[in-house]
Design a protein around this motif. Sequence first.
Motif, PDB file in Angstrom:
ATOM      1  N   ILE A 153      37.174 -19.197  22.244  1.00 18.14           N
ATOM      2  CA  ILE A 153      37.765 -17.885  22.136  1.00 18.14           C
ATOM      3  C   ILE A 153      37.550 -17.160  20.930  1.00 18.14           C
ATOM      4  N   GLY A 154      37.369 -17.766  19.833  1.00 15.70           N
ATOM      5  CA  GLY A 154      36.883 -17.014  18.578  1.00 15.70           C
ATOM      6  C   GLY A 154      35.404 -16.501  18.722  1.00 15.70           C
ATOM      7  N   VAL A 155      34.599 -17.320  19.312  1.00 15.08           N
ATOM      8  CA  VAL A 155      33.304 -16.994  19.252  1.00 15.08           C
ATOM      9  C   VAL A 155      33.314 -15.751  20.470  1.00 15.08           C
TER      10      VAL A 155
ATOM     11  N   LEU B 282      31.072  -2.899  17.191  1.00 16.00           N
ATOM     12  CA  LEU B 282      30.837  -2.294  15.843  1.00 16.00           C
ATOM     13  C   LEU B 282      29.386  -1.771  16.157  1.00 16.00           C
ATOM     14  N   LEU B 283      28.530  -2.311  16.827  1.00 13.53           N
ATOM     15  CA  LEU B 283      27.302  -1.637  16.896  1.00 13.53           C
ATOM     16  C   LEU B 283      27.236  -0.576  17.952  1.00 13.53           C
TER      17      LEU B 283
ATOM     18  N   VAL C 287      31.956 -11.893  19.373  1.00 17.99           N
ATOM     19  CA  VAL C 287      30.685 -11.395  20.049  1.00 17.99           C
ATOM     20  C   VAL C 287      31.301  -9.933  20.593  1.00 17.99           C
ATOM     21  N   TYR C 288      32.421  -9.859  21.005  1.00 22.58           N
ATOM     22  CA  TYR C 288      32.938  -8.360  21.262  1.00 22.58           C
ATOM     23  C   TYR C 288      33.203  -7.578  20.232  1.00 22.58           C
TER      24      TYR C 288
END
Length: 55
Positions: A33-35, A45-46, A39-40
């Motif tokens: 869940i943390g990973v 941010l990008l 990624v989201y």
Amino acid sequence: MATKLHPAHHSEPVLESAMDYVEHEKTYTSFIIGVKWSVYGLAALLVILYFVIQP
């Protein structure tokens, strides 16, 4: 390779493990869940930086 002079040092297989599988599953699920949320967050941010910096 094991020889008569140097036998292999393997222990017998352990049928019961002292590992707490319920805690292991909770930790693994939390990690996944943390990973996923990392990624989201990085993708968001990008996108934000793309519009702020405007190449």
